[in-house]
Design an enzyme around this catalytic site. Structure first.
Site, PDB file in Angstrom:
ATOM      1  N   HIS A   1      22.418  17.972  53.166  1.00 27.37           N
ATOM      2  CA  HIS A   1      23.654  18.627  53.600  1.00 27.37           C
ATOM      3  C   HIS A   1      24.770  18.298  52.607  1.00 27.37           C
ATOM      4  CE1 HIS A   1      27.251  19.507  55.919  1.00 27.37           C
ATOM      5  NE2 HIS A   1      26.496  20.313  56.643  1.00 27.37           N
TER       6      HIS A   1
ATOM      7  N   GLU B   1      24.350  27.042  52.479  1.00 26.25           N
ATOM      8  CA  GLU B   1      25.639  26.658  53.047  1.00 26.25           C
ATOM      9  C   GLU B   1      26.686  26.591  51.940  1.00 26.25           C
ATOM     10  OE1 GLU B   1      25.313  24.644  57.073  1.00 26.25           O
ATOM     11  OE2 GLU B   1      25.146  23.071  55.591  1.00 26.25           O
TER      12      GLU B   1
ATOM     13  N   GLY C   1      27.784  24.245  62.802  1.00 26.05           N
ATOM     14  CA  GLY C   1      28.454  22.962  62.967  1.00 26.05           C
ATOM     15  C   GLY C   1      29.407  22.992  64.152  1.00 26.05           C
ATOM     16  N   GLY C   2      30.675  23.239  63.873  1.00 26.58           N
ATOM     17  CA  GLY C   2      31.719  23.171  64.900  1.00 26.58           C
ATOM     18  C   GLY C   2      31.394  23.930  66.177  1.00 26.58           C
TER      19      GLY C   2
ATOM     20  N   GLU D   1      27.725  17.421  52.960  1.00 26.16           N
ATOM     21  CA  GLU D   1      28.492  16.203  53.262  1.00 26.16           C
ATOM     22  C   GLU D   1      27.728  14.963  52.794  1.00 26.16           C
ATOM     23  OE1 GLU D   1      29.209  17.069  57.415  1.00 26.16           O
ATOM     24  OE2 GLU D   1      30.456  18.756  56.787  1.00 26.16           O
TER      25      GLU D   1
ATOM     26  N   ASN E   1      24.118  21.563  64.192  1.00 20.26           N
ATOM     27  CA  ASN E   1      24.370  20.312  63.474  1.00 20.26           C
ATOM     28  C   ASN E   1      25.618  19.689  64.088  1.00 20.26           C
ATOM     29  OD1 ASN E   1      24.902  18.256  61.720  1.00 20.26           O
ATOM     30  ND2 ASN E   1      25.365  19.556  59.944  1.00 20.26           N
ATOM     31  N   TRP E   2      25.376  18.705  64.945  1.00 16.33           N
ATOM     32  CA  TRP E   2      26.523  18.093  65.641  1.00 16.33           C
ATOM     33  C   TRP E   2      27.324  17.171  64.741  1.00 16.33           C
ATOM     34  CZ3 TRP E   2      24.992  16.367  71.331  1.00 16.33           C
ATOM     35  CH2 TRP E   2      24.730  17.518  72.086  1.00 16.33           C
ATOM     36  N   LYS E   3      26.785  16.808  63.587  1.00 16.30           N
ATOM     37  CA  LYS E   3      27.429  15.836  62.702  1.00 16.30           C
ATOM     38  C   LYS E   3      27.712  14.547  63.501  1.00 16.30           C
ATOM     39  CE  LYS E   3      28.958  19.701  59.986  1.00 16.30           C
ATOM     40  NZ  LYS E   3      29.897  20.299  59.056  1.00 16.30           N
TER      41      LYS E   3
ATOM     42  N   SER F   1      30.859  27.902  59.093  1.00 18.44           N
ATOM     43  CA  SER F   1      31.781  28.524  60.041  1.00 18.44           C
ATOM     44  C   SER F   1      31.162  29.680  60.837  1.00 18.44           C
ATOM     45  CB  SER F   1      33.064  28.982  59.331  1.00 18.44           C
ATOM     46  OG  SER F   1      33.729  27.867  58.760  1.00 18.44           O
TER      47      SER F   1
ATOM     48  N   GLY G   1      33.180  24.178  57.790  1.00 18.78           N
ATOM     49  CA  GLY G   1      34.270  23.557  58.541  1.00 18.78           C
ATOM     50  C   GLY G   1      35.644  24.088  58.179  1.00 18.78           C
TER      51      GLY G   1
HETATM   52  P1  PGA Z   1      30.537  24.513  60.361  1.00 18.87           P
HETATM   53  O1  PGA Z   1      29.438  23.504  59.760  1.00 18.87           O
HETATM   54  O2  PGA Z   1      29.777  25.517  61.198  1.00 18.87           O
HETATM   55  O3  PGA Z   1      31.452  23.658  61.168  1.00 18.87           O
HETATM   56  O4  PGA Z   1      31.201  25.162  59.201  1.00 18.87           O
HETATM   57  C1  PGA Z   1      28.203  23.969  59.283  1.00 18.87           C
HETATM   58  C2  PGA Z   1      27.427  22.847  58.682  1.00 18.87           C
HETATM   59  O5  PGA Z   1      28.031  21.964  58.044  1.00 18.87           O
HETATM   60  O6  PGA Z   1      26.199  22.789  58.817  1.00 18.87           O
END
Ligand code: PGA
Length: 246
Positions: free
Chosen positions: A91, A162, A228-229, A93, A11-13, A207, A168
């Protein structure tokens, strides 16, 4: 024992660039794994990815409407046409910043399936909910909002657990904490369809990195990851994709 093909999803956001598209595509084309690899970049990059058997493409959001006067929205059919095969729905967010609630999440998941996209439906508890020992209660409510209403979605979706406090933050759920929730999710959805509950992939997000993924993937109900990251780093994401699962 049901065989579930592990899914490692990026997930590149709202990150990435044409350089990252090229670099990631080249790196993933060089590795061999039986795991399914998925990249969900910002949709503008979907058509920039070279066609490859090494990975699938997905989107991070979809409109709950079919088509029409919805400025700024992108429909499920358009995503499919642009090369997406999956879409992340609900998600945290989106839920926290853009008002996606359970009803909206369900509507988006149904639009996705109707367009032949697989929704990855995200659920997770806040830190306060975990501290108040409400994790299972909260997850059950979210699951029921989607799968009690539409149990057929069990056969056509992926679940992403999640925990919001782990996204994050660098703070990962321990493999034991994650497994406990994954097992709870699988047991809970069994009441809707036993076979589909055994087959549905439940992936973990929060994470995940190249160091902690081995222990997470070793757990019986963790069928992959939503990253994500660490998915923005070609070498690290490749290493996560290569991590063997049993
Ligand atoms: P993260 O994000 O790996 O940076 O914690 C995961 C996600 O939001 O899908």
């Amino acid at each position: 024992m049901t065989q579930r093909r592990p899914l490692i999803a990026a997930n590149w956001k709202m990150n990435g660039s044409c350089e990252l598209v090229q670099g990631m595509s080249a790196a993933l084309s060089q590795i061999t794994t039986t795991n399914e690899i998925l990249i969900c970049p910002p949709v503008i990059f979907l058509s920039s990815f070279p066609k490859s058997d090494a990975y699938q493409l997905g989107a991070q959001n979809v409109s709950n409407e079919l088509q029409g006067a919805f400025t700024g929205e992108i429909s499920a059919d358009m995503l499919r046409d642009a090369g997406a095969r999956y879409v992340i729905v609900g998600h945290s967010e989106r839920r926290a910043l853009y008002g996606d609630n359970d009803a909206m999440v369900l509507a988006k998941a149904l639009r996705a399936v109707a367009a032949n996209l697989t929704p990855i439906i995200c659920f997770g508890e806040t830190l306060a909910e975990r501290q108040q020992e409400k994790t299972f209660e909260v997850i059950a409510q979210h699951l029921d909002a989607v799968y009690a209403a539409h149990p057929e979605l069990l056969a056509t979706s992926v679940i992403a657990y999640e925990p919001i406090w782990a996204i994050g933050t660098g703070e990962t759920a321990t493999p034991e904490q994650a497994q406990a929730v994954h097992e709870f999710i699988r047991q809970h959805v069994m009441k809707f369809n036993v076979v589909a509950a055994q087959q549905i992939r439940i992936i973990y997000g929060g994470s995940v990195n190249a160091e902690n993924c081995t222990a997470l993937f070793a757990k019986p109900d963790i069928d992959g990851a939503l990253v994500g990251g660490a998915s923005l780093k070609t070498a690290e994401f490749s290493a996560i994709c290569l991590t063997a699962q049993d």
